[in-house]
Scaffold this motif. Sequence first.
Motif, PDB file in Angstrom:
ATOM      1  N   ASP A 601     -37.310 -21.271 -37.963  1.00 64.25           N
ATOM      2  CA  ASP A 601     -36.094 -21.372 -38.781  1.00 64.25           C
ATOM      3  C   ASP A 601     -34.828 -21.420 -37.930  1.00 64.25           C
ATOM      4  O   ASP A 601     -33.720 -21.532 -38.462  1.00 64.25           O
ATOM      5  N   GLN A 602     -34.998 -21.333 -36.599  1.00 59.28           N
ATOM      6  CA  GLN A 602     -33.827 -21.428 -35.718  1.00 59.28           C
ATOM      7  C   GLN A 602     -34.273 -21.894 -34.336  1.00 59.28           C
ATOM      8  O   GLN A 602     -35.313 -21.447 -33.825  1.00 59.28           O
ATOM      9  N   VAL A 603     -33.480 -22.793 -33.765  1.00 64.17           N
ATOM     10  CA  VAL A 603     -33.697 -23.233 -32.387  1.00 64.17           C
ATOM     11  C   VAL A 603     -32.435 -22.923 -31.594  1.00 64.17           C
ATOM     12  O   VAL A 603     -31.320 -23.275 -32.007  1.00 64.17           O
ATOM     13  N   VAL A 604     -32.617 -22.251 -30.465  1.00 61.32           N
ATOM     14  CA  VAL A 604     -31.504 -21.885 -29.586  1.00 61.32           C
ATOM     15  C   VAL A 604     -31.724 -22.551 -28.238  1.00 61.32           C
ATOM     16  O   VAL A 604     -32.826 -22.478 -27.672  1.00 61.32           O
ATOM     17  N   ILE A 605     -30.695 -23.203 -27.741  1.00 62.85           N
ATOM     18  CA  ILE A 605     -30.811 -23.912 -26.461  1.00 62.85           C
ATOM     19  C   ILE A 605     -29.910 -23.259 -25.419  1.00 62.85           C
ATOM     20  O   ILE A 605     -28.733 -22.964 -25.688  1.00 62.85           O
ATOM     21  N   ASN A 606     -30.484 -23.056 -24.246  1.00 61.62           N
ATOM     22  CA  ASN A 606     -29.715 -22.563 -23.098  1.00 61.62           C
ATOM     23  C   ASN A 606     -29.840 -23.605 -21.987  1.00 61.62           C
ATOM     24  O   ASN A 606     -30.856 -23.698 -21.314  1.00 61.62           O
ATOM     25  N   HIS A 607     -28.786 -24.402 -21.843  1.00 61.80           N
ATOM     26  CA  HIS A 607     -28.824 -25.527 -20.903  1.00 61.80           C
ATOM     27  C   HIS A 607     -27.552 -25.548 -20.053  1.00 61.80           C
ATOM     28  O   HIS A 607     -27.004 -26.599 -19.740  1.00 61.80           O
ATOM     29  N   GLY A 608     -27.053 -24.359 -19.701  1.00 65.91           N
ATOM     30  CA  GLY A 608     -25.885 -24.304 -18.845  1.00 65.91           C
ATOM     31  C   GLY A 608     -24.625 -24.766 -19.547  1.00 65.91           C
ATOM     32  O   GLY A 608     -24.539 -24.792 -20.776  1.00 65.91           O
ATOM     33  N   THR A 609     -23.640 -25.136 -18.758  1.00 66.30           N
ATOM     34  CA  THR A 609     -22.336 -25.517 -19.305  1.00 66.30           C
ATOM     35  C   THR A 609     -21.900 -26.876 -18.775  1.00 66.30           C
ATOM     36  O   THR A 609     -22.417 -27.366 -17.768  1.00 66.30           O
ATOM     37  N   ARG A 610     -20.942 -27.450 -19.473  1.00 59.98           N
ATOM     38  CA  ARG A 610     -20.222 -28.623 -18.996  1.00 59.98           C
ATOM     39  C   ARG A 610     -18.775 -28.204 -18.764  1.00 59.98           C
ATOM     40  O   ARG A 610     -18.236 -27.348 -19.476  1.00 59.98           O
ATOM     41  N   PRO A 611     -18.110 -28.775 -17.763  1.00 56.89           N
ATOM     42  CA  PRO A 611     -16.757 -28.328 -17.414  1.00 56.89           C
ATOM     43  C   PRO A 611     -15.743 -28.545 -18.543  1.00 56.89           C
ATOM     44  O   PRO A 611     -15.756 -29.581 -19.214  1.00 56.89           O
ATOM     45  N   LEU A 612     -14.874 -27.569 -18.721  1.00 59.29           N
ATOM     46  CA  LEU A 612     -13.681 -27.741 -19.555  1.00 59.29           C
ATOM     47  C   LEU A 612     -12.598 -28.309 -18.641  1.00 59.29           C
ATOM     48  O   LEU A 612     -11.824 -27.570 -18.034  1.00 59.29           O
ATOM     49  N   ASP A 613     -12.563 -29.616 -18.530  1.00 58.65           N
ATOM     50  CA  ASP A 613     -11.762 -30.239 -17.473  1.00 58.65           C
ATOM     51  C   ASP A 613     -10.688 -31.194 -17.990  1.00 58.65           C
ATOM     52  O   ASP A 613     -10.105 -31.957 -17.218  1.00 58.65           O
ATOM     53  N   ASP A 614     -10.406 -31.155 -19.295  1.00 65.09           N
ATOM     54  CA  ASP A 614      -9.397 -32.078 -19.831  1.00 65.09           C
ATOM     55  C   ASP A 614      -8.045 -31.896 -19.157  1.00 65.09           C
ATOM     56  O   ASP A 614      -7.363 -32.874 -18.808  1.00 65.09           O
ATOM     57  N   LEU A 615      -7.634 -30.636 -18.993  1.00 63.04           N
ATOM     58  CA  LEU A 615      -6.332 -30.371 -18.374  1.00 63.04           C
ATOM     59  C   LEU A 615      -6.289 -30.895 -16.942  1.00 63.04           C
ATOM     60  O   LEU A 615      -5.290 -31.497 -16.515  1.00 63.04           O
ATOM     61  N   TYR A 616      -7.356 -30.681 -16.217  1.00 64.01           N
ATOM     62  CA  TYR A 616      -7.419 -31.159 -14.832  1.00 64.01           C
ATOM     63  C   TYR A 616      -7.188 -32.670 -14.766  1.00 64.01           C
ATOM     64  O   TYR A 616      -6.361 -33.157 -13.976  1.00 64.01           O
ATOM     65  N   PHE A 617      -7.892 -33.414 -15.607  1.00 65.89           N
ATOM     66  CA  PHE A 617      -7.761 -34.871 -15.553  1.00 65.89           C
ATOM     67  C   PHE A 617      -6.420 -35.345 -16.102  1.00 65.89           C
ATOM     68  O   PHE A 617      -5.924 -36.404 -15.704  1.00 65.89           O
ATOM     69  N   GLU A 618      -5.811 -34.535 -16.971  1.00 64.84           N
ATOM     70  CA  GLU A 618      -4.481 -34.884 -17.455  1.00 64.84           C
ATOM     71  C   GLU A 618      -3.434 -34.705 -16.355  1.00 64.84           C
ATOM     72  O   GLU A 618      -2.490 -35.494 -16.231  1.00 64.84           O
ATOM     73  N   LEU A 619      -3.613 -33.685 -15.533  1.00 59.96           N
ATOM     74  CA  LEU A 619      -2.659 -33.407 -14.454  1.00 59.96           C
ATOM     75  C   LEU A 619      -2.916 -34.249 -13.201  1.00 59.96           C
ATOM     76  O   LEU A 619      -2.011 -34.430 -12.380  1.00 59.96           O
ATOM     77  N   LYS A 620      -4.129 -34.724 -13.057  1.00 57.20           N
ATOM     78  CA  LYS A 620      -4.542 -35.389 -11.823  1.00 57.20           C
ATOM     79  C   LYS A 620      -3.601 -36.508 -11.371  1.00 57.20           C
ATOM     80  O   LYS A 620      -3.206 -36.550 -10.193  1.00 57.20           O
ATOM     81  N   PRO A 621      -3.172 -37.436 -12.251  1.00 55.65           N
ATOM     82  CA  PRO A 621      -2.317 -38.539 -11.759  1.00 55.65           C
ATOM     83  C   PRO A 621      -0.970 -38.078 -11.224  1.00 55.65           C
ATOM     84  O   PRO A 621      -0.372 -38.766 -10.378  1.00 55.65           O
ATOM     85  N   SER A 622      -0.482 -36.919 -11.683  1.00 57.87           N
ATOM     86  CA  SER A 622       0.829 -36.434 -11.254  1.00 57.87           C
ATOM     87  C   SER A 622       0.773 -35.599  -9.984  1.00 57.87           C
ATOM     88  O   SER A 622       1.817 -35.261  -9.418  1.00 57.87           O
ATOM     89  N   SER A 623      -0.428 -35.255  -9.543  1.00 55.82           N
ATOM     90  CA  SER A 623      -0.557 -34.368  -8.381  1.00 55.82           C
ATOM     91  C   SER A 623      -0.447 -35.146  -7.077  1.00 55.82           C
ATOM     92  O   SER A 623      -0.685 -36.354  -7.030  1.00 55.82           O
ATOM     93  N   SER A 624      -0.090 -34.441  -6.020  1.00 53.28           N
ATOM     94  CA  SER A 624       0.071 -35.102  -4.718  1.00 53.28           C
ATOM     95  C   SER A 624      -1.264 -35.488  -4.100  1.00 53.28           C
ATOM     96  O   SER A 624      -1.356 -36.448  -3.335  1.00 53.28           O
ATOM     97  N   ASN A 625      -2.327 -34.739  -4.425  1.00 54.70           N
ATOM     98  CA  ASN A 625      -3.634 -34.997  -3.812  1.00 54.70           C
ATOM     99  C   ASN A 625      -4.621 -35.632  -4.782  1.00 54.70           C
ATOM    100  O   ASN A 625      -5.777 -35.869  -4.430  1.00 54.70           O
ATOM    101  N   HIS A 626      -4.168 -35.896  -6.018  1.00 52.49           N
ATOM    102  CA  HIS A 626      -5.050 -36.434  -7.065  1.00 52.49           C
ATOM    103  C   HIS A 626      -6.306 -35.572  -7.217  1.00 52.49           C
ATOM    104  O   HIS A 626      -7.394 -36.072  -7.523  1.00 52.49           O
ATOM    105  N   GLY A 627      -6.135 -34.254  -7.011  1.00 55.52           N
ATOM    106  CA  GLY A 627      -7.244 -33.323  -7.195  1.00 55.52           C
ATOM    107  C   GLY A 627      -8.245 -33.275  -6.064  1.00 55.52           C
ATOM    108  O   GLY A 627      -9.204 -32.487  -6.106  1.00 55.52           O
ATOM    109  N   GLU A 628      -8.043 -34.085  -5.029  1.00 55.69           N
ATOM    110  CA  GLU A 628      -9.041 -34.163  -3.959  1.00 55.69           C
ATOM    111  C   GLU A 628      -8.972 -32.936  -3.055  1.00 55.69           C
ATOM    112  O   GLU A 628      -7.901 -32.457  -2.683  1.00 55.69           O
ATOM    113  N   ILE A 629     -10.158 -32.457  -2.696  1.00 51.10           N
ATOM    114  CA  ILE A 629     -10.291 -31.339  -1.756  1.00 51.10           C
ATOM    115  C   ILE A 629     -10.999 -31.835  -0.506  1.00 51.10           C
ATOM    116  O   ILE A 629     -12.023 -32.519  -0.584  1.00 51.10           O
ATOM    117  N   SER A 630     -10.451 -31.491   0.642  1.00 47.26           N
ATOM    118  CA  SER A 630     -11.135 -31.769   1.906  1.00 47.26           C
ATOM    119  C   SER A 630     -12.213 -30.708   2.109  1.00 47.26           C
ATOM    120  O   SER A 630     -11.910 -29.522   2.271  1.00 47.26           O
TER     121      SER A 630
END
Length: 678
Positions: A601-630
């Motif tokens: 009567d119930q199925v529960v799935i545990n499959h980790g998470t997906r990133p909450l990254d909307d804000l990151y991609f919204e800010l990315k074009p305005s950043s000096s490094n475009h989010g890139e990390i060395s």
Amino acid sequence: MSNDPLLQPYKLKHLALRNRIMITSHEPAYAVDGMPKELYRAYHVERARAGVALTMTAGSAVVSKDSVPGFNNIHVYKDEVVRWTRDLTDAIHEHGAAVMIQITHLGRRTRWDAEHWLPIVSPSHEQEPAHRAFPKKIEDWDIERIISDYADAAERMQAGGMDGIEVQASGHLLDQFWSPLTNELDSPYGGCLENRLRFTFDVLKAIRRRVGTEFIVGIRYTGDERLPGGLDKNEGIAISHRLKDSGLIDFLNVVRGHIDTDAGLTDLIPIQGMANSPHLDFAGEIRAATNFPTFHAAKIPDVATARFAIASGKVDMVGMTRAHIADPHIVRKIVEKREDDIRPCVGANYCLDRIYQGGAAYCIHNPATGRETSQPHTIERAATRKKVVIVGAGPGGLEAARVCAERGHHVVVFEAANQPGGQLRLTAQNPRRQEMISIIDWRMSQCEKLGVVFHFNNWAEADVVLAEKPEVVIVATGGYPHTEVLSQGNDLVASSWDIISGDVKPGMNVLVFDDAGDHAGLQAAEILATAGARVEVMTPHRSFAPEVMSMNLVPYMRSMQKLNVAFTVTYRLSKVERDGNQLVASVGSDYGDVQQTRIVDQVVINHGTRPLDDLYFELKPSSSNHGEISHDALIDGRPQSIVRNPEGAFQLFRIGDAVAARNTHAAIYDGLRLAKAI
């Protein structure tokens, strides 16, 4: 001078110890080629520098070639170890601490299929469940050889500048002679207690002949196996007296229990949710019965308990081993009356569970431990103050905030919830894991002292972040549960988070499909079963919950076996369909063409998470490094200097599960190594 019982000096034979706090022998698995090289040395020096009286190295440094290292143990059967030991002891002595090493023959507590592929030996053919290998029944010539190996190893450690050695008995070869459960030998080494102890005293006599009477020699042993047919408390006290009366040893380091199974090991070295200092009173009984120097460690995570252990006279030296993995500066903070600043051990046991799976010991929330050659325990101030905005007050975001504030930056944190913690708030809802919230509480306390500004109940949009005119933005927004893993019926399932949070009520007949293998799957299953549900936990893998690891698995299994939770491995949930008020779950396998169904009567799935990254991609074009990390700069500890957009007014980074589903340690490590170079 201090009246604090913990800060009183102690004289062990000729050795003057500056206080009553010690780190007991443990193997963090930092050795290189079996030698205690640079990282191993740096790990112990950090704690010596901070004021610990005695640091004991190398839980289970092996004395013989057929004592196969179980987890990157130090090889004290090699002459080259003397050089590296001398470097280690000299460095520790420079900071006023004493240093010893534990030496052992593991007996059956290892495997034969490594190193030289020699058969392991024990006083019987009985398998140790934890390692599953069957030993050779030891012969007379093995006994003679191993006695000589112990003496050779002790002499090497004396030449290496150690203040003393500790001979490990508990669960290892010496104890395997002691216990009626593992000794099937005839006289002179089997039978009565005197015979079963004979090998130990032959070893100690050989050591004394080699190192003399002044060199300190102690023993770590169990005074009560707590196993039917094993050594009991009365025999343990008798053994304690015999050890003292032998004149061969200088201290007792007593434990209680057995370590041949995951469950036994977890009772002997308890984890979170289990009682603190469960064997301290027993150690006190041994101390009172023998009136002999007695050491003890077993989940003594806080200063108050350690202080009581000394003030009450239960022990002469108190071991705070995992506590020093969490915070190497405990003694310094006690001296400076800054006990509130001590980073708490939360009993997560990430440290020990990792070494038992072949990794190095890391603290779940101190990523500098085990990385002393590359990561700082003390944060240096930056040359230039910057405005740093952090979005997300989970463990990674709070670590970044703490470190940036320690650097002297002006830090502002936005958090969508009404309180900090992120996923850890869910984790801590389990009564056994409620200590995990200390990871958050400690960081909040440190951030508040450092002047970090928090905005809760604030889902920070890009314009809110930009209005702060930041120079650095760190997105630590975490992730959300991912359940869309089926070919059909994704809308009919709940996530493990739904169950843990209480947002979805438990069913009565539930299939938990767990292919993430972490705590969330088991935590949800336990909640369901406790609510009265019939629960099956299914995984496509060959073992369930591999990310939980051995000692953390024990409390879950003790609970869920009583609740009749079923575990099914190697089967994969493929789709879910509704049939009236029931669900039909279709099940297959990665191993072949198998088709099954479950009516639930119930199925529960545990499959980790997906990133909450909307804000990151919204800010990315305005950043000096475009989010890139060395990656090179991150690994080397250098500032990030990539410029993709010269017009950008701020650097942008993201950490933790906002990048990809990992774990608490990874998020905090991201926060430390990024922020320490800002």
